[in-house]
Design a protein around this motif. Sequence first.
Motif, mmCIF file in Angstrom:
data_model
loop_
_atom_site.group_PDB
_atom_site.id
_atom_site.type_symbol
_atom_site.label_atom_id
_atom_site.label_comp_id
_atom_site.label_asym_id
_atom_site.label_seq_id
_atom_site.Cartn_x
_atom_site.Cartn_y
_atom_site.Cartn_z
ATOM 1 N N SER A 473 0.871 -1.167 0.000
ATOM 2 C CA SER A 473 0.000 0.000 0.000
ATOM 3 C C SER A 473 0.915 1.226 0.000
ATOM 4 O O SER A 473 1.635 1.476 0.972
ATOM 5 C CB SER A 473 -0.902 0.013 1.230
ATOM 6 N N THR A 499 -2.284 5.265 -3.402
ATOM 7 C CA THR A 499 -3.089 6.422 -3.023
ATOM 8 C C THR A 499 -2.282 7.663 -3.365
ATOM 9 O O THR A 499 -1.103 7.755 -3.005
ATOM 10 C CB THR A 499 -3.415 6.407 -1.521
ATOM 11 N N GLN A 513 -3.258 9.154 8.843
ATOM 12 C CA GLN A 513 -4.349 8.181 8.938
ATOM 13 C C GLN A 513 -3.837 6.742 8.964
ATOM 14 O O GLN A 513 -4.548 5.837 9.398
ATOM 15 C CB GLN A 513 -5.309 8.381 7.764
ATOM 16 N N GLY A 514 -2.597 6.547 8.473
ATOM 17 C CA GLY A 514 -1.977 5.221 8.543
ATOM 18 C C GLY A 514 -2.414 4.307 7.417
ATOM 19 O O GLY A 514 -3.165 4.668 6.518
ATOM 20 N N GLY A 515 -1.873 3.074 7.471
ATOM 21 C CA GLY A 515 -2.230 2.059 6.494
ATOM 22 C C GLY A 515 -1.308 1.995 5.295
ATOM 23 O O GLY A 515 -1.619 1.295 4.318
ATOM 24 N N PHE A 516 -0.151 2.659 5.325
ATOM 25 C CA PHE A 516 0.769 2.654 4.179
ATOM 26 C C PHE A 516 2.054 1.915 4.538
ATOM 27 O O PHE A 516 2.576 2.015 5.650
ATOM 28 C CB PHE A 516 1.110 4.093 3.754
ATOM 29 N N ASP A 517 2.553 1.148 3.547
ATOM 30 C CA ASP A 517 3.828 0.453 3.714
ATOM 31 C C ASP A 517 4.996 1.291 3.218
ATOM 32 O O ASP A 517 6.146 1.051 3.604
ATOM 33 C CB ASP A 517 3.815 -0.868 2.934
ATOM 34 N N LEU A 544 3.350 5.332 12.730
ATOM 35 C CA LEU A 544 3.011 6.203 11.595
ATOM 36 C C LEU A 544 4.229 6.967 11.095
ATOM 37 O O LEU A 544 4.394 7.169 9.892
ATOM 38 C CB LEU A 544 1.909 7.182 12.010
ATOM 39 N N VAL A 547 7.223 4.961 8.653
ATOM 40 C CA VAL A 547 7.003 4.400 7.316
ATOM 41 C C VAL A 547 8.160 4.825 6.411
ATOM 42 O O VAL A 547 8.531 6.006 6.391
ATOM 43 C CB VAL A 547 5.668 4.895 6.738
#
Length: 662
Positions: A473, A499, A513-517, A544, A547
């Motif tokens: 991601s 994104t 917001q997070g969720g990224f590799d 966070l 990353v």
Amino acid sequence: MSVPASDFSWTGEFTDAAREQTFAATLAPRTLGVARLCIIATTMTSVGFAPMDVLTVGADRLPWFLGDRLLIALVCVATLALLRHGGDIRRVTFITYAQQYAFFTLNALIFDHPVLLRHGGVLLPLIAISLLILLPGSFRAAATISAFAPGISLIFWGVARPQPETPQDLLIIVLLTLVAYVVGAVARTQFNRMRREEYLLVERERRTNQDLLEAKEAAEAGSRAKADFLAVMSHEIRTPVSGVLGMVRLVLDSDLSDGDRRRLETACQSAEGLLTILDDILDISKLESGRVEFEKKPFPLGRTIEGVATLMAARAREKGIGLTLDLDSGLPEWVSGDSARLRQILFNLAGNAVKFTEAGSVTLRAQATGIAPDNTVRVDIVVTDTGIGMDDAQQARIFQTFGQADASINRRFGGTGLGLVICKKLVEGMGGTIGFDSTPGAGSRFYVSLTFTPADPVAESPSEPAQAIEPLSILLAEDNAINREVAQAYLNKSGHAVTTAVDGAEAVRLAAQGGFDLILMDLRMPEVDGLEATRRIRALPAPLGQVPIVALTANAMRADIDACHAVGMDAHVAKPITEAALNRAIRRVLAHGRHGDKPGTLSFDILLMGEGAADVDRHLKSLGHRVFVSTRDDAALAMLAARPFDMVVAATADPARVAPIA
């Protein structure tokens, strides 16, 4: 350098009043010193007679003599007190002359001394000549007091005393005084002229130095402007070229007719040629400014030269000419030096040889001259071709920036004329020499001599085939729509979920917001640029703020790369990007992890406070922790209120004493 006589009056002073005033102000410290010397010297001359007064003057007149000398001493002390802090040059001169007039008036009152019974007035010429030479101020003021001093003394000594001098003695004293007065006037005039000529010489040197300093500052400003211009051009040119190359390569990956594919490949080659020109300009700029650093690492010499020959052989075959490689058996297998710069030199020389050879062959030869007493070996590399050659006029321009043999060369073969300039500067930067021989119509021979130090072989890990990257991601921050589309297409092709953010502020908001590799970050974006966005992301609490971030930018200067690493970016990919380069950067970042984030290690967010924080900071970072330094307690409390930390450490001035608080 002579000074025009018109600059000086007959007294040796400047004819221009403003210049004379400036000169006087410049010599204010010296004038103050001379003034004090005159005051002290004249006073001591009079006070020094006090012992003789006691021995020779009668009791009825002794109090008068001693009282007068005491008054002279008190006037001297008061004058020196007034001059203690210096001040305006006119004030110093006025006080000095007031003291001198008072001194000679008081001294004349007691000039009828028994010790000087006859011809005591012969001291008056000495007074006239010394005052004219030593007194500060203008010639007119010094001449006036130099006439007043012997005049009033002569009146009391030769006329007013009970036993005056005879007319003949008075005439002799007057004549001697006049001669001394004229000599003193001439001496002061010449002395004034010499001092002012010296002043003008110093002023000319000062102005020359000022002009040189201004020229130096202008040159440095021009150099900075040039560097800034190149940095801007690097970004502004690479950005559209990146879009062109990216889009063309994406289309080339699709099904095309042979004609369309050939046209697009030509367009791609043209864009790559433009990029090569840009890289040459940046290289020559860095070389001219001395910002190029040369490595000293072991590398296989023979294999490096063979690699260049292999790549050039393919281009030679396309033109129908031969390329021969001749390596001396005495070449050391491994040497210490800068392999990348050596390859750049050989690519330029061999590339030119192939480009300017229409028929015949190109030979690349390398040989060693043996080990020197300092354990170095000289390697001679010669590139010979059977191309067009050069005449004497063309050879004179060959190492000049943007210089080619003539205009027709550029039209026939293209290029910027920077390749050989870059080669020369690189060779000289590595401590070597470069030269050439050429005959029109018969070809050219370029030879390079470099010195290397033999090195021990370095174990090379076997190369493994690139493994596919698991779908990630990825947050892509890019303000240019075309480049954003190209990068997104490359990433989607590898199976990644992308994104996008159109500026740094949006990138920070999405990262929070997070969720990224992984985050791909352009540097130049509106509102918030990539560097500031990275700083804000790194300030976010773990995970966070941990990353991996890769700079994806057209800023390819060394300073830009250093700035990326300074704010916490993990890698740098220069535009125009390729799918392979992008995947290599992602693979490298994921393989190395971030901030010690490897199996078996822990990474903490640490608030480091105290006077010794700077010394402990490097040690904690080397262990893989994220460290936030604050030397002030109030700033540390503000940071604690803004976000949580895994640990707060108080460091003293002694690095060995580090106390974890929480």
